[in-house]
Motif scaffolding. Structure first.
Motif, PDB file in Angstrom:
ATOM      1  N   SER A  17       0.830  -1.211   0.000  1.00  0.00           N
ATOM      2  CA  SER A  17       0.000   0.000   0.000  1.00  0.00           C
ATOM      3  C   SER A  17       0.858   1.252   0.000  1.00  0.00           C
ATOM      4  N   SER A  20       2.372   1.634  -3.468  1.00  0.00           N
ATOM      5  CA  SER A  20       1.407   2.159  -4.431  1.00  0.00           C
ATOM      6  C   SER A  20       1.082   3.619  -4.137  1.00  0.00           C
ATOM      7  N   ALA A  47      -2.568  -4.011  -7.959  1.00  0.00           N
ATOM      8  CA  ALA A  47      -3.012  -2.685  -7.538  1.00  0.00           C
ATOM      9  C   ALA A  47      -2.737  -1.632  -8.599  1.00  0.00           C
ATOM     10  N   GLN A 250      -7.535  -0.418  -4.060  1.00  0.00           N
ATOM     11  CA  GLN A 250      -6.595  -1.318  -4.716  1.00  0.00           C
ATOM     12  C   GLN A 250      -7.322  -2.368  -5.550  1.00  0.00           C
TER      13      GLN A 250
END
Length: 296
Positions: A17, A20, A47, A250
């Motif tokens: 996360s 990204s 993602a 995502q």
């Protein structure tokens, strides 16, 4: 070009996360960026909304790194189309970072992915020699057209992570403000110091991202204070709060900068600031001393 590994010893802390989120901030800022999905689970590829055709995944590029031809095998992120539709087509929709980035670059945004696959798992073992550790460095010799390369590492200190560190200028660690995650981060910092001595003297810690922070949690407040005491300047700001809709974002293969709502807008601004702090070359390498609990 800067190559930054995103690492953690403990799984489940939101490493992908954070990768990204940083990639989204780089896209918004107009920084030509490559994401290398080195985790065998390939969650970053999902993602980032990639749709590979007959390109080689990163595992197969690592198998024959001198013949990999990186430029022929990277895949544009699906986020680029969202950026064009939601940003460059409508200047009012661009964030300040995106407007300045678009003006700076004067070209179409670039966010490419070296697609992950389970095949990389053959290298995720603890006994890789120096020759194997240079495989990713050899592949990335073809990445000269990017300003930033983000390497999403698996949650371990085995061969793939050490291969990424060998190819990187900096390592960014991701940690939750919890007991086991903080302890794992301390161990990883020491592992980086040892790795620098033996394999990569130019490698430096870019800092530690505190992720999934709950503002109302006494435990998180305590652990953040502990991390500040242990890691000093290496604890990057801002901290990233727990984001309830991350899974939805995502799963839809959208960037945080192109997701509607105030929550996503606020999170995007945090990643903009975090990216700036991460890329700031001032002082972090010299600050890379970890104090153990017994020294505090």
């Amino acid at each position: 070009m800067q190559v930054v590994s995103i690492s953690s010893l403990k799984g489940g802390v939101g490493k992908t996360s954070v990768t990204s989120g940083l990639a989204s901030a780089a896209l918004a800022a107009g920084i030509p960026t490559l994401v290398v999905d080195l985790d065998p689970h390939a969650d970053a590829s999902t993602a980032l909304g990639v749709s590979p055709d007959d390109q080689l995944d990163i595992g197969r590029m690592l198998r024959s790194p001198r013949r990999a031809h990186l430029a022929d095998n990277v895949v544009p992120s699906g986020w680029v189309e969202h950026a064009r539709a939601n940003g460059h087509a409508n200047g009012a929709a661009l964030s300040g970072a995106a407007r300045s980035g678009a003006a700076r670059s004067g070209t179409a945004p670039v966010l490419d992915v070296a697609v992950g696959s389970a095949y990389t798992g053959i290298y995720d073992r603890p006994d890789l020699g120096r020759r194997d550790l240079r495989r990713l460095s050899t592949v990335l010799a073809g990445a000269e057209n990017y300003e930033l390369v983000l390497v999403d590492c698996p949650p371990s200190l085995n061969g793939l992570t050490r291969m990424a560190w060998s190819a990187s200028d900096k390592v960014t660690l991701v940690a939750e403000p919890g007991l086991f995650s903080v302890a794992g981060t301390e161990r990883t910092m020491r592992a980086i110091q040892l790795f620098r001595q033996e394999f990569a003297p130019k490698l430096s810690p870019a800092g530690i991202v505190a992720n999934r922070v709950r503002s109302g949690s006494a435990e998180h407040t305590f652990r953040l204070s502990e991390m500040e005491s242990m890691f000093g300047q290496l604890l990057l700001s801002p901290h990233i709060p727990e984001q309830a809709n991350w899974q939805q974002i995502q799963g839809a293969a959208h960037s945080i900068h192109h997701w509607p709502g105030d929550s996503a807008k606020n999170a995007a601004a945090l990643f903009d600031a975090l990216l700036q702090n991460l890329l700031n070359p001032g002082g972090l390498a010299a600050a890379g001393t970890v104090r153990s609990r017994s020294q505090r």
